[in-house]
Design a protein around this motif. Structure first.
Motif, PDB file in Angstrom:
ATOM      1  N   UNK A 176       0.843  -1.192   0.000  1.00 54.73           N
ATOM      2  CA  UNK A 176       0.000   0.000   0.000  1.00 54.73           C
ATOM      3  C   UNK A 176       0.877   1.240   0.000  1.00 54.73           C
ATOM      4  N   UNK A 177       0.626   2.125  -0.940  1.00 51.82           N
ATOM      5  CA  UNK A 177       1.277   3.428  -0.990  1.00 51.82           C
ATOM      6  C   UNK A 177       0.193   4.497  -0.927  1.00 51.82           C
ATOM      7  N   UNK A 178       0.612   5.681  -0.615  1.00 46.88           N
ATOM      8  CA  UNK A 178      -0.335   6.790  -0.581  1.00 46.88           C
ATOM      9  C   UNK A 178       0.193   7.864  -1.505  1.00 46.88           C
ATOM     10  N   UNK A 179      -0.583   8.187  -2.520  1.00 48.35           N
ATOM     11  CA  UNK A 179      -0.186   9.178  -3.511  1.00 48.35           C
ATOM     12  C   UNK A 179      -0.651  10.557  -3.039  1.00 48.35           C
ATOM     13  N   UNK A 180       0.290  11.439  -2.798  1.00 46.17           N
ATOM     14  CA  UNK A 180      -0.034  12.790  -2.337  1.00 46.17           C
ATOM     15  C   UNK A 180      -0.166  13.737  -3.518  1.00 46.17           C
ATOM     16  N   UNK A 181       0.716  13.582  -4.506  1.00 45.15           N
ATOM     17  CA  UNK A 181       0.742  14.500  -5.631  1.00 45.15           C
ATOM     18  C   UNK A 181       1.196  13.743  -6.876  1.00 45.15           C
ATOM     19  N   UNK A 182       0.662  14.122  -8.039  1.00 47.26           N
ATOM     20  CA  UNK A 182       1.081  13.503  -9.291  1.00 47.26           C
ATOM     21  C   UNK A 182       1.478  14.586 -10.281  1.00 47.26           C
ATOM     22  N   UNK A 183       1.991  14.171 -11.431  1.00 54.93           N
ATOM     23  CA  UNK A 183       2.413  15.120 -12.461  1.00 54.93           C
ATOM     24  C   UNK A 183       1.241  15.892 -13.046  1.00 54.93           C
ATOM     25  N   UNK A 184       0.095  15.266 -13.127  1.00 59.49           N
ATOM     26  CA  UNK A 184      -1.049  15.891 -13.797  1.00 59.49           C
ATOM     27  C   UNK A 184      -1.888  16.766 -12.860  1.00 59.49           C
ATOM     28  N   UNK A 185      -1.881  16.496 -11.577  1.00 58.60           N
ATOM     29  CA  UNK A 185      -2.663  17.310 -10.643  1.00 58.60           C
ATOM     30  C   UNK A 185      -1.801  17.692  -9.449  1.00 58.60           C
ATOM     31  N   UNK A 186      -2.204  18.744  -8.792  1.00 52.74           N
ATOM     32  CA  UNK A 186      -1.441  19.205  -7.633  1.00 52.74           C
ATOM     33  C   UNK A 186      -1.638  18.303  -6.433  1.00 52.74           C
ATOM     34  N   UNK A 187      -2.863  17.868  -6.202  1.00 54.71           N
ATOM     35  CA  UNK A 187      -3.156  17.078  -5.013  1.00 54.71           C
ATOM     36  C   UNK A 187      -4.027  15.888  -5.384  1.00 54.71           C
ATOM     37  N   UNK A 188      -3.601  14.691  -5.023  1.00 52.64           N
ATOM     38  CA  UNK A 188      -4.380  13.483  -5.316  1.00 52.64           C
ATOM     39  C   UNK A 188      -4.982  12.951  -4.026  1.00 52.64           C
ATOM     40  N   UNK A 189      -4.164  12.644  -3.061  1.00 51.84           N
ATOM     41  CA  UNK A 189      -4.615  12.187  -1.750  1.00 51.84           C
ATOM     42  C   UNK A 189      -5.415  10.899  -1.763  1.00 51.84           C
ATOM     43  N   UNK A 190      -4.867   9.843  -2.367  1.00 51.85           N
ATOM     44  CA  UNK A 190      -5.586   8.560  -2.396  1.00 51.85           C
ATOM     45  C   UNK A 190      -4.598   7.391  -2.280  1.00 51.85           C
ATOM     46  N   UNK A 191      -5.082   6.272  -1.711  1.00 54.60           N
ATOM     47  CA  UNK A 191      -4.199   5.106  -1.597  1.00 54.60           C
ATOM     48  C   UNK A 191      -4.048   4.400  -2.950  1.00 54.60           C
ATOM     49  N   UNK A 192      -2.871   3.845  -3.177  1.00 50.89           N
ATOM     50  CA  UNK A 192      -2.577   3.084  -4.389  1.00 50.89           C
ATOM     51  C   UNK A 192      -1.978   1.750  -3.945  1.00 50.89           C
ATOM     52  N   UNK A 193      -2.456   0.679  -4.566  1.00 51.58           N
ATOM     53  CA  UNK A 193      -1.987  -0.670  -4.231  1.00 51.58           C
ATOM     54  C   UNK A 193      -1.100  -1.190  -5.355  1.00 51.58           C
ATOM     55  N   UNK A 194       0.065  -1.688  -4.980  1.00 53.67           N
ATOM     56  CA  UNK A 194       0.961  -2.363  -5.916  1.00 53.67           C
ATOM     57  C   UNK A 194       0.801  -3.859  -5.658  1.00 53.67           C
ATOM     58  N   UNK A 195       0.288  -4.578  -6.658  1.00 57.00           N
ATOM     59  CA  UNK A 195      -0.015  -6.002  -6.518  1.00 57.00           C
ATOM     60  C   UNK A 195       0.918  -6.797  -7.425  1.00 57.00           C
ATOM     61  N   UNK A 196       1.421  -7.918  -6.905  1.00 55.21           N
ATOM     62  CA  UNK A 196       2.272  -8.814  -7.676  1.00 55.21           C
ATOM     63  C   UNK A 196       1.713 -10.227  -7.571  1.00 55.21           C
ATOM     64  N   UNK A 197       1.363 -10.806  -8.713  1.00 56.06           N
ATOM     65  CA  UNK A 197       0.848 -12.174  -8.763  1.00 56.06           C
ATOM     66  C   UNK A 197       1.954 -13.087  -9.283  1.00 56.06           C
TER      67      UNK A 197
END
Length: 189
Positions: free
Chosen positions: A129-150
């Protein structure tokens, strides 16, 4: 195809295995096992022919059919021997066929497993689990992002499938997996 005594008799009699002399039979048996297992060989079927190429080709087809079908039906050596005894083969050829099948049965079954286009088996799942605070396209995102490996395996080869998803996408994936499990349980009952 059901593998019965009658089907074995048909394979033996229709392919003329019983008409081969002992030397040709031994060479052909060795060649058939080598070809089913897809091992490199310097021999060709033409070298075994002698004066009867059609008979040898037919017998080769019969021996390979016998071994492949016996392996596909997971026939035991006793059942194979019993079925061959009801055919027109002599005892020496029956013993040689049974010995070759017993020695190579697992290799035959392994080759049959890799013939199909089966799907890989899921072995392991890891996530982070990561938390994205800011991205290249928007100033503020503020949402969790899951990195999954199968981790999957197919024919003994292990591969990893990695992807990133949001909480909503992960929930949809879990819901679809639960639906698939329920569907498989219905089919099993």
């Amino acid at each position: 195809m059901e593998f019965s005594d009658d089907s074995i008799k048909k394979i033996i009699n229709n392919h003329g295995i019983n008409l081969l002399n002992d030397e040709t039979f031994d060479n052909l048996l060795s060649f058939a096992v080598t070809r089913i297992c897809e091992e490199a060989t310097d021999k060709t079927l033409a070298e075994i022919y002698g004066s009867e190429p059609d008979l040898v080709k037919n017998a080769y087809t019969g021996i390979t059919s016998l071994f492949v079908e016996a392996a596909r039906h997971d026939l035991g050596i006793e059942k194979l021997s019993e079925s061959l005894n009801s055919s027109s083969l002599n005892k020496e050829k029956i013993e040689k066929l049974c010995e070759a099948f017993e020695k190579n049965k697992e290799r035959f079954k392994h080759k049959l497993e890799i013939v199909g286009g089966g799907l890989p088996h899921l072995v392991d799942v890891t996530w982070k689990l990561d938390y994205c605070i800011k991205s290249n396209s928007t100033d503020s995102v503020g949402m969790p992002i899951y990195h999954v490996s199968l981790q999957t395996t197919k024919y003994g080869d292990s591969k990893f499938l990695k992807f990133t998803c949001t909480l909503q996408q992960l929930q949809e994936l879990v819901h679809k997996l639960k639906d698939a499990v329920r569907h498989m349980e219905k089919l099993a009952n």
